[in-house]
Design an enzyme around this catalytic site. Structure first.
Site, PDB file in Angstrom:
ATOM      1  N   GLU A  18      22.687  79.323  99.227  1.00 32.49           N
ATOM      2  CA  GLU A  18      21.648  79.365  98.195  1.00 32.49           C
ATOM      3  C   GLU A  18      20.252  79.265  98.795  1.00 32.49           C
ATOM      4  O   GLU A  18      19.331  79.983  98.387  1.00 32.49           O
ATOM      5  CB  GLU A  18      21.870  78.257  97.168  1.00 32.49           C
ATOM      6  CG  GLU A  18      23.193  78.316  96.422  1.00 32.49           C
ATOM      7  CD  GLU A  18      23.461  79.650  95.752  1.00 32.49           C
ATOM      8  OE1 GLU A  18      22.501  80.400  95.487  1.00 32.49           O
ATOM      9  OE2 GLU A  18      24.641  79.959  95.497  1.00 32.49           O
TER      10      GLU A  18
ATOM     11  N   SER B  17      40.074  72.192  94.741  1.00 34.32           N
ATOM     12  CA  SER B  17      40.603  71.118  93.912  1.00 34.32           C
ATOM     13  C   SER B  17      41.928  71.568  93.325  1.00 34.32           C
ATOM     14  O   SER B  17      42.460  72.621  93.676  1.00 34.32           O
ATOM     15  CB  SER B  17      39.617  70.787  92.786  1.00 34.32           C
ATOM     16  OG  SER B  17      39.516  71.882  91.891  1.00 34.32           O
TER      17      SER B  17
ATOM     18  N   HIS C  94      28.121  91.340  95.077  1.00 33.35           N
ATOM     19  CA  HIS C  94      29.102  90.389  95.586  1.00 33.35           C
ATOM     20  C   HIS C  94      30.308  91.118  96.184  1.00 33.35           C
ATOM     21  O   HIS C  94      30.785  90.758  97.261  1.00 33.35           O
ATOM     22  CB  HIS C  94      29.582  89.454  94.472  1.00 33.35           C
ATOM     23  CG  HIS C  94      28.542  88.495  93.982  1.00 33.35           C
ATOM     24  ND1 HIS C  94      27.704  88.789  92.933  1.00 33.35           N
ATOM     25  CD2 HIS C  94      28.201  87.255  94.408  1.00 33.35           C
ATOM     26  CE1 HIS C  94      26.897  87.759  92.727  1.00 33.35           C
ATOM     27  NE2 HIS C  94      27.170  86.819  93.605  1.00 33.35           N
TER      28      HIS C  94
END
EC number: 3.4.24.30
Length: 510
Positions: free
Chosen positions: A329, A376, A419
């Protein structure tokens, strides 16, 4: 077929053009080809194959100048008419230590542009138009409002807009017709991915950061030893500075954003003497637990701050915990203040890829899976893989290129595949890192970004830029490694690059 802009080379007493030269045959005739800064139009009007008329060349003016660590000088030119910037690519003239022109990057426009319209809306009018296009965002912040003119002579406003800390996350670029107020183009950039104390991130790695101490506790803001201000604000609490009664009571998401932001800033400072994101000491600002309007499991650069959403997976970590994502970022910010790569098509894919590559290097280049630290129970993988982009449905060569790729599960195209197609350059960059090592690769990437690339750069331009940087800094052998990496992806010596026809493919990860 796609044709990228070219690097223009000087050979002997003449100038020739090519997109495939490995620079080993480049001959700089310092005595014959020395130009002063006031003679830049002469360079453009005397190119052997791509020369533009003297009248067209005279519309170019120097708007920035840099000297790199190797003594190379880089003059950035912008085309202007009647004091208004023409919306064409920048041109950069590169000179050696003796002032001899070695190359010209960009795409000079052989046209005398004249303004053929009037500005009937003004800056206040364009603000109202953009506000009406975003009725649900009450507090827009206009970062830049630039009047420009296109090659047809039509005046328009190019506007960079974000939201205030209290608004929904917004990061947009508009082009608005200055005569009738129509929106010509809209780009959504939102979805991307005092004293010092020692704080530990989610993985118990310690960092020294500036904080404010008081009788009531500790606040995550302060100025570091180079004069750069750092702060983290809470997206769930009126965007107030993050604070707590003690170090151990601090919001861990905020600690991650704060420590990692300081680390990335220090990386650019230590390796490239860059003074913060804009090289002028701008504040390092982060927003954590962003709501959009609910939990926002993403991250983006909004033109002035990094924004990290509150994860929607209770057992997981936010993207602020992943150092490579924070580096990604913040590198978007570096790109915005240097090459200015437009977030569309191939230039946008380059924008994404440079962020991925630098984020990977900043985090230690140990795991090619970008965002792996945020894994996760529900988010089992990272978001992209530099070594094997196909793991996340990205292309690895130009044969798989597709500028109509879409976000997974949405009808929206990915800004021309920014992307999706970044996988091609990511794999090239990963190969360069493996073959040259981190030190050389990071220097080549950074130098090509800040010294050679221009806003509308294509993949072939990135090849030429990295070749130039590698040749200047490390010689022919390093340049050969760069050339081989691009060749392996189908970005080689040919002026035109064959690509497949667009299809309705889908981007696997945001």
């Amino acid at each position: 077929m796609m044709k990228g802009n070219k690097i223009l080379y000087i050979l002997g007493t003449g100038i020739f053009v090519g997109s495939s030269c490995l620079f080993s045959s480049l001959f700089v005739a310092a005595e014959e080809q020395v130009y002063s800064e006031s003679e830049v139009s002469t360079v453009l009007s005397k190119l052997e194959k791509e020369a533009i008329s003297e009248a067209a060349a005279e519309q170019y003016t120097v708007v920035d100048r840099k000297e790199d660590a190797w003594g190379m000088k880089h003059l950035k030119l912008e085309k202007q008419t009647e004091g208004v910037t023409v919306d064409s690519d920048n041109v950069i003239i590169h000179l050696d230590r003796n002032g001899a022109v070695t190359s010209v990057t960009g795409n000079p426009v052989d046209q005398v542009v004249k303004i053929q319209s009037v500005d009937a809306i003004g800056e206040e009018g364009v603000k109202k138009i953009i506000a009406s296009d975003n009725p649900e965002t009450k507090d827009l912040v206009f970062l830049a409002i630039d009047k420009r003119v296109n090659n047809e002579g039509q005046l328009f406003y190019k506007v960079r807009v974000t939201s205030s800390p209290t608004g929904d996350p917004v990061s947009l670029v508009y082009k608005v017709n200055a005569t009738d107020g129509t929106i010509m183009e809209k780009q959504d950039l939102t979805e991307h991915v005092g004293s010092e104390v020692t704080l530990k991130n989610s993985f118990q790695v310690a960092f020294n950061v500036p904080v404010e101490k008081s009788n009531t506790g500790i606040a995550l803001h302060g100025t570091d030893n180079t004069g750069v201000y750092h702060a983290v604000v809470d997206g769930k609490n009126n965007y107030s500075i993050i604070q707590a009664p003690s170090l151990v009571a601090l919001n861990q998401n905020a600690v991650d954003a704060y420590t990692h932001g300081k680390f990335v800033k220090t990386y650019y400072e230590d390796h490239f003497q860059r003074h913060s994101i804009d090289d002028r000491g701008m504040p390092i600002l982060s927003v954590v637990d962003e709501q959009h309007p609910d939990a926002y499991d993403n991250a983006f650069w909004d033109g002035k701050a990094m924004r990290y959403g509150e994860t929607s997976t209770p057992t997981g970590k936010t993207y602020a915990s992943s150092l490579d994502v924070v580096g990604h970022e913040m590198t978007h910010g570096v790109t915005e203040h240097t090459a200015g790569l437009e977030y569309l098509g191939q230039s946008g894919a380059l924008n994404e890829s440079y962020s991925d590559l630098m984020g990977y290097i900043i985090s230690g280049a140990s795991n090619p899976e970008i965002g792996a630290d945020t894994q996760s129970v529900d988010r089992k993988t990272g978001i992209r893989n530099l070594q094997t982009p196909s793991k996340h449905g990205q292309p690895e060569t130009m044969a798989q290129y597709d500028d109509r790729a879409r976000y997974k599960g949405t009808p929206y195209y990915d800004q021309g595949g920014v992307h999706y197609n970044s996988g091609i350059i990511n794999r090239i960059g990963y190969t360069i890192i493996q073959n040259l090592g981190i030190e050389k690769a990071q220097t080549i990437f950074y130098s090509s970004l800040v010294n050679y690339l221009t806003p509308k750069a294509q993949f072939s331009d990135a090849r030429d830029a990295m070749l130039a940087a590698a040749k200047v800094q490390y010689g022919d052998e390093a340049a050969s490694v760069v050339s081989a990496a691009f060749n392996s992806a189908g970005i080689g010596a040919k002026e035109d690059i064959q690509v497949n026809q667009p299809s309705e493919s889908v981007l696997v990860n945001e």
